[in-house]
Design an enzyme around this catalytic site. Structure first.
Site, PDB file in Angstrom:
ATOM      1  N   ARG A 112       0.857  -1.191   0.000  1.00  9.05           N
ATOM      2  CA  ARG A 112       0.000   0.000   0.000  1.00  9.05           C
ATOM      3  C   ARG A 112       0.893   1.242   0.000  1.00  9.05           C
ATOM      4  O   ARG A 112       1.713   1.410   0.902  1.00  9.05           O
ATOM      5  CB  ARG A 112      -0.892  -0.011   1.261  1.00  9.05           C
ATOM      6  N   HIS A 157      -2.726  10.919   0.860  1.00 12.12           N
ATOM      7  CA  HIS A 157      -2.288  10.619   2.232  1.00 12.12           C
ATOM      8  C   HIS A 157      -1.576  11.856   2.782  1.00 12.12           C
ATOM      9  O   HIS A 157      -0.347  11.949   2.731  1.00 12.12           O
ATOM     10  CB  HIS A 157      -1.365   9.400   2.202  1.00 12.12           C
ATOM     11  N   GLU A 203      -7.173   8.485   6.559  1.00 10.39           N
ATOM     12  CA  GLU A 203      -7.439   9.007   7.903  1.00 10.39           C
ATOM     13  C   GLU A 203      -7.996  10.429   7.930  1.00 10.39           C
ATOM     14  O   GLU A 203      -7.399  11.339   8.518  1.00 10.39           O
ATOM     15  CB  GLU A 203      -6.158   8.943   8.742  1.00 10.39           C
ATOM     16  N   ASN A 343      -6.892   1.746  10.096  1.00 14.90           N
ATOM     17  CA  ASN A 343      -5.518   1.883  10.578  1.00 14.90           C
ATOM     18  C   ASN A 343      -5.582   1.757  12.088  1.00 14.90           C
ATOM     19  O   ASN A 343      -6.143   2.617  12.771  1.00 14.90           O
ATOM     20  CB  ASN A 343      -4.951   3.260  10.212  1.00 14.90           C
ATOM     21  N   TYR A 345      -3.653   1.034  15.779  1.00 14.52           N
ATOM     22  CA  TYR A 345      -2.376   0.984  16.490  1.00 14.52           C
ATOM     23  C   TYR A 345      -2.524   0.688  17.968  1.00 14.52           C
ATOM     24  O   TYR A 345      -1.646   0.114  18.584  1.00 14.52           O
ATOM     25  CB  TYR A 345      -1.633   2.322  16.344  1.00 14.52           C
ATOM     26  N   GLU A 417      -3.321  -0.373   8.177  1.00 13.96           N
ATOM     27  CA  GLU A 417      -2.080  -0.070   8.904  1.00 13.96           C
ATOM     28  C   GLU A 417      -2.144  -0.697  10.280  1.00 13.96           C
ATOM     29  O   GLU A 417      -3.191  -0.661  10.945  1.00 13.96           O
ATOM     30  CB  GLU A 417      -1.879   1.449   9.111  1.00 13.96           C
TER      31      GLU A 417
HETATM   32  C1  BGC Z   1      -0.616   7.428   9.429  1.00  5.70           C
HETATM   33  C2  BGC Z   1       0.830   7.246   9.037  1.00  5.70           C
HETATM   34  C3  BGC Z   1       1.708   7.379  10.256  1.00  5.70           C
HETATM   35  C4  BGC Z   1       1.328   6.278  11.233  1.00  5.70           C
HETATM   36  C5  BGC Z   1       2.186   6.197  12.483  1.00  5.70           C
HETATM   37  C6  BGC Z   1      -0.988   6.739  10.713  1.00  5.70           C
HETATM   38  O1  BGC Z   1      -1.833   7.579  11.415  1.00  5.70           O
HETATM   39  O2  BGC Z   1      -1.460   7.043   8.378  1.00  5.70           O
HETATM   40  O3  BGC Z   1       1.133   8.195   8.058  1.00  5.70           O
HETATM   41  O4  BGC Z   1       3.048   7.382   9.952  1.00  5.70           O
HETATM   42  O5  BGC Z   1       0.000   6.478  11.637  1.00  5.70           O
HETATM   43  O6  BGC Z   1       2.020   7.306  13.293  1.00  5.70           O
END
Ligand code: BGC
Length: 531
Positions: A112, A157, A203, A343, A345, A417
């Site tokens: 991607r 992006h 995002e 995405n 995390y 992501e």
């Molecule tokens: C974004 C990326 C960023 C990653 C880590 C995401 O919110 O799409 O561009 O590098 O988080 O912070």
């Protein structure tokens, strides 16, 4: 800066005759692959890495590229840690062949990446198409296909031609919808014969908050109590920006479906920032606050796209501050997506602010009357990472997939992501960075959580690691490293970390889809010859 390698012959040679680029030194680590296995996922599942143009390309004034919002912003002293910029970044502009070879060696079957808007349209729709920019992405796409790697293209992006900010204030204006659709059309025309997976915008929920509420991303708009900026209104502007982005997305999807889908046969979605929110306590108020947090983050984006309007909870709290869709717009936006991109995390604890004391900003409707924290009774929700707000909470991936499955049944999902950066305290020695056992564990555990969600009916089609390589991490510059590949900031040499080795072992170093159809290869060769 390196030298350019565009001609067909050197391209071909590099792709097929360069064993020194592959990761032959990778040790197979049997033990580590045991917990979660490739066979826990369907054969046709996509495993890829993700990047974005400004974060990796560099070549910022080369071959006719125009200035973007991030070029201008990163050059303002004090905006980015160490005053880093994306001028050179990972020099992917010159090293993309090596980078494709490295992903191939890891066994990835998808990639991607995003298109730099100002490389294709230096002045947006107010100027000409930059053919050399088109050639660059043609070479990437062809290179990927020749290696059996499926391109997933994010059209936008974060970076766009600065011209659009200067002319009419970019995403604060509905004119930006037109510019985005103009750009998307060029992408479909130029690349759509080979690109089958599109992501319109990355995002929109995060950009609106970072750029127009906190004012830490360009164009740095905000107002108290959220921040001190020279201009902006944090209560209102993020809502307008998301509104324009949603409509830009929907209009681009409509264009694709009417004019390109039949011939090109691709599919199209969007990627939202999709963290998980759990209640801080068992109290009903906190449970409702966690629901609200999901609504103010996820449903803010996906309810309009799937159901045609904002969630009623947002309308109740925001009233007329929340823009409205006309009936015509509702018809355009409803159902404007083939898959959901998430995405993901981290996971936050969520505290109610309608009935208890919170920080000042949490009482503003734009913040949904909730507050997030990573700590319950002094204990953190997971291990810390290099991004202060992110903690390692693997169960959150399963939880967010369950939430999406219930709120949006029958929609397939891509984890667009998921990734880890080590805390700064973990050291700067190259050996330590390369020996990234914490990242290996992060991915093992998140993939285990993903497999569980899929066993329970989550229709997930692919998983993208953020990121292929260490890169320009927005306002953190190069101080935060998310890559599977280590990048030496001075020599730009790439070196596989332990996590890259782990992925190679996990994936068998053996891409699922080695070669696409012969016609695509033929097209690829033609366009390379033309370059
Ligand atoms: C974004 C990326 C960023 C990653 C880590 C995401 O919110 O799409 O561009 O590098 O988080 O912070």
């Amino acid at each position: 800066m390196g030298t350019k390698i565009h001609p067909y012959f050197s391209f071909f040679l590099l792709l097929f005759l360069s064993p020194h680029l592959s990761l032959q030194s990778f040790a197979q680590n049997e033990d580590e692959a045991e917990e979660i296995k490739r066979s826990d996922f369907p054969d046709h599942f996509f495993f890829g890495t993700a990047t974005s143009s400004y974060q990796i390309e560099g070549g910022y004034v080369e071959d006719g590229r125009g200035m973007s919002n991030w070029d201008v912003f990163s050059h303002i002293p004090g905006k980015i840690k160490n005053d880093d910029t994306g001028d050179v970044a990972d020099d992917h502009y010159h090293r993309f062949l090596e980078d494709i070879e490295l992903m191939h060696s890891m066994g990835m079957n998808a990639y991607r990446f995003s298109i730099s808007w100002s490389r294709i349209l230096p002045k947006g729709r107010f100027g000409k198409v930059n053919r050399r920019g088109v050639t660059f992405y043609n070479n990437i796409i062809d290179g990927l296909l020749l290696k059996g790697i499926e391109p997933f293209v994010t059209i936008h992006h974060h970076d766009f031609p600065i011209e659009l900010d200067q002319r009419y204030g970019s995403w604060m204006s509905s004119q930006m919808q037109e510019d985005f659709v103009f750009f998307a059309k060029i992408c479909f025309e130029e690349f759509g014969d080979r690109v089958k997976y599109w992501i319109t915008i990355n995002e929109i929920n995060l950009v609106a908050i970072k750029a127009y509420l906190e004012g830490v991303y360009p164009p740095a708009h905000c107002s108290p109590p959220f921040g001190k900026c020279s201009t902006g209104n944090s209560d209102i502007e993020p809502l307008i920006v998301v509104h324009n982005m949603l409509l830009a997305h929907a209009k681009a999807v409509r264009l694709y479906r009417i004019h390109f889908h039949e011939k090109q046969g691709g599919s199209i979605g969007i990627a939202a920032c999709g963290h998980m929110y759990e209640p801080l306590t068992d109290h009903e108020f906190d449970k409702k606050a966690a629901d609200r947090a999901l609504i103010f983050n996820i449903a803010w984006v996906y309810d309009p796209i799937i159901y045609g309007d904002y969630p009623k909870e947002m309308r109740e709290l925001l009233g007329n501050q929340l823009p409205s869709f006309s009936n015509i717009e509702k018809n355009i936006i409803r159902g404007s997506l083939d898959y959901i991109g998430i995405n993901h995390y981290t996971t936050f604890y969520t505290k109610d602010c309608l009935h208890s004391t919170c920080s000042q900003g949490s009482y503003r409707p734009i913040k949904g009357f909730f507050e997030t924290t990573a700590y319950r009774d002094g204990v953190s929700i997971g291990d810390p990472t290099g991004e202060a707000r992110f903690f390692v909470v693997p169960r959150g991936l399963e939880e967010i997939i369950n939430y999406i499955k219930e709120r949006y049944p029958n929609k397939s999902i891509f984890i667009t992501e998921n990734g880890y950066s080590p805390p700064q305290g973990d050291g700067n020695k190259v050996e330590d960075i390369l020996n990234d056992t914490k990242r290996v564990n992060y991915h093992k555990n998140y993939l285990t959580s993903l497999a569980k969600a899929m066993r329970n009916g989550g229709d997930v089609r692919g998983y993208f690691v953020w990121s292929l390589m260490d890169n320009f991490e927005w306002i953190d510059g190069y101080t935060t490293r998310f890559g599977l590949l280590y990048v030496d900031l001075h020599t730009l040499e790439r070196r596989p970390k332990l996590s890259a080795q782990w992925f190679r072992s996990f994936l068998g170093g053996n891409p699922q889809r080695l070669v696409k159809s012969s016609s695509l290869i033929t097209n690829a060769s033609h366009s390379l010859m033309d370059a």
